[in-house]
Design an enzyme around this catalytic site. Structure first.
Site, mmCIF file in Angstrom:
data_model
loop_
_atom_site.group_PDB
_atom_site.id
_atom_site.type_symbol
_atom_site.label_atom_id
_atom_site.label_comp_id
_atom_site.label_asym_id
_atom_site.label_seq_id
_atom_site.Cartn_x
_atom_site.Cartn_y
_atom_site.Cartn_z
ATOM 1 N N ASP A 17 1.225 -1.401 0.267
ATOM 2 C CA ASP A 17 0.411 -0.161 -0.093
ATOM 3 C C ASP A 17 0.811 1.295 -0.393
ATOM 4 O O ASP A 17 0.683 1.900 0.891
ATOM 5 C CB ASP A 17 -0.769 -0.237 1.160
ATOM 6 C CG ASP A 17 -2.528 0.975 1.392
ATOM 7 O OD1 ASP A 17 -2.462 1.966 0.624
ATOM 8 O OD2 ASP A 17 -2.924 1.038 1.994
ATOM 9 N N GLU A 96 -6.733 4.386 -8.805
ATOM 10 C CA GLU A 96 -7.711 5.223 -8.900
ATOM 11 C C GLU A 96 -8.095 6.879 -9.709
ATOM 12 O O GLU A 96 -7.259 7.182 -9.948
ATOM 13 C CB GLU A 96 -7.414 5.961 -7.366
ATOM 14 C CG GLU A 96 -8.658 5.931 -6.422
ATOM 15 C CD GLU A 96 -9.222 6.147 -5.175
ATOM 16 O OE1 GLU A 96 -9.599 6.435 -4.791
ATOM 17 O OE2 GLU A 96 -7.552 5.615 -4.263
ATOM 18 N N LYS A 132 -9.797 1.720 -10.124
ATOM 19 C CA LYS A 132 -9.924 1.820 -7.906
ATOM 20 C C LYS A 132 -11.313 3.039 -8.214
ATOM 21 O O LYS A 132 -11.048 4.196 -8.446
ATOM 22 C CB LYS A 132 -9.400 2.087 -7.379
ATOM 23 C CG LYS A 132 -8.086 1.562 -6.965
ATOM 24 C CD LYS A 132 -6.951 2.185 -5.484
ATOM 25 C CE LYS A 132 -7.855 2.170 -4.268
ATOM 26 N NZ LYS A 132 -6.380 2.301 -3.599
ATOM 27 N N THR A 156 -13.562 0.940 -3.443
ATOM 28 C CA THR A 156 -12.442 1.681 -2.538
ATOM 29 C C THR A 156 -13.520 1.528 -1.354
ATOM 30 O O THR A 156 -14.804 2.062 -1.898
ATOM 31 C CB THR A 156 -11.076 2.356 -2.421
ATOM 32 O OG1 THR A 156 -10.558 2.728 -1.277
ATOM 33 C CG2 THR A 156 -11.474 2.690 -3.660
ATOM 34 N N PHE A 178 -11.960 -1.227 4.453
ATOM 35 C CA PHE A 178 -11.269 -0.233 5.130
ATOM 36 C C PHE A 178 -11.338 -0.736 6.884
ATOM 37 O O PHE A 178 -11.785 0.109 7.704
ATOM 38 C CB PHE A 178 -11.207 1.150 5.095
ATOM 39 C CG PHE A 178 -11.130 1.300 3.643
ATOM 40 C CD1 PHE A 178 -10.624 1.090 2.912
ATOM 41 C CD2 PHE A 178 -9.701 2.971 3.960
ATOM 42 C CE1 PHE A 178 -10.123 1.786 1.759
ATOM 43 C CE2 PHE A 178 -9.656 3.548 2.779
ATOM 44 C CZ PHE A 178 -9.727 3.183 1.302
#
Length: 319
Positions: A17, A96, A132, A156, A178
């Site tokens: 990440d 993203e 994303k 996400t 998350f």
């Protein structure tokens, strides 16, 4: 005995990440994921200055207005980092779509197509890229459209069971619940300092989703994300994928002791819940009834959008 990171890799695909190439090389993950916050951080690092400057200069030459220049520079910068990351990892990279498109189906679809076009121009097959999108209803609809074109998505900012159910029904490739941000909300609202890993609300959320998917045979992958400590990660050993920051990768690499697999398709058969089906009205109501998820989704979109604006300012300063 292997360290905890190596043991974890035997049960889950480990994803870095970060946008920092050095960290990715050090811990040898299968995949890597980025977002506007991570790209902003990486773009400000001295070692990537020449690459960033080169991308911005090219975008300036390709675009006319300031608005067009910023859009072109942002797209090319995200893809440039992704291309370099794919030279290191054997699997996929997640890139993203601008969070400011979170409630815009067509805008999200168009941006995803543009990012894939840039990757393919750079010689990267679309199967190695996950786009994303925020886990809004509009984002999920966009992902369903893109899936029909062979563009795979990583949903996400996922905080709720409603989002997970809708994503599975839409046939998306992967979701990123998350963990840490869920725990943050409960700590604040329950006035607690923390939770034991087995009692962590974020861990419980991912475990519930994983068991539901496996019981009902959904192929959508579950990737736990946004971890606050190594204990959360160890409690989710066996999850399809786990995306982990460099600091926690280091802690797991240095960690000793036997790691126990906690999640498996076999155990999910007895633990998973009955199957749901959600249309737009049911989705919106179920999400609205989850105060934590509603607040964290909104907050996450704002934070990613704010970092996108900061990145645009940096580009203007350099361009």
């Amino acid at each position: 005995m292997p360290n905890q990171l190596d043991q974890l890799k035997a049960h889950s695909i480990v994803v870095a990440d970060t946008g920092d190439f050095a960290s990715i090389k050090e811990y040898q993950p299968q995949d890597a994921t980025t977002n506007p916050s991570l790209i902003l951080k990486a773009a400000g690092m001295k070692e990537y200055g020449d690459m960033v400057d080169g991308v911005i200069a090219q975008a300036r030459g390709d675009a006319g207005s300031t608005e067009a220049f910023l859009a072109e520079a942002m797209d090319k910068l995200f893809v440039a980092f992704g291309v370099e990351i794919l030279k290191i990892v054997p699997g996929r990279v997640s890139t993203e779509v601008d969070a400011r498109l979170s409630f815009d189906v067509q805008g999200s679809v168009d941006k995803a197509r543009r990012l894939i076009e840039l990757y393919e121009r750079a010689g990267v097959d679309r199967e190695r890229v996950l786009i994303k999108l925020a886990g809004t209803w509009e984002g999920i609809v966009a992902a369903k459209v893109l899936a029909k074109e062979g563009i795979r998505c990583n949903m996400t900012l996922l905080f709720s069971f409603a989002q997970a159910v809708a994503c599975a029904e839409a046939g998306v490739q992967l979701i990123s619940p998350f963990v840490g941000r869920i725990m943050d909300w409960y700590k604040k609202h329950e006035g607690r300092d923390g939770y034991a890993p087995q009692d962590d609300p974020g861990v419980h959320s991912v475990t519930r989703i994983y068991n539901y998917y496996k019981k009902h045979g959904y192929p959508t992958e579950v990737m736990g994300a946004s971890f606050r400590n190594a204990g959360e990660i160890l409690e989710l050993a066996g999850c399809d994928l786990l995306t982990i920051s460099p600091d926690l990768l280091r802690e797991l690499h240095d960690g000793q002791g036997t790691l126990e697999r906690k999640l498996s398709p076999e155990s999910a058969q007895s633990l998973g819940e009955e199957k749901l089906s959600l249309d737009e009205k049911a989705f919106r109501w179920m999400l609205n009834e989850d105060q934590m998820a509603t607040e964290k989704l909104s907050d996450g979109i704002r934070l990613f959008a704010a970092d996108a604006v900061k990145l645009e300012r940096m580009i203007l300063d350099k361009g």
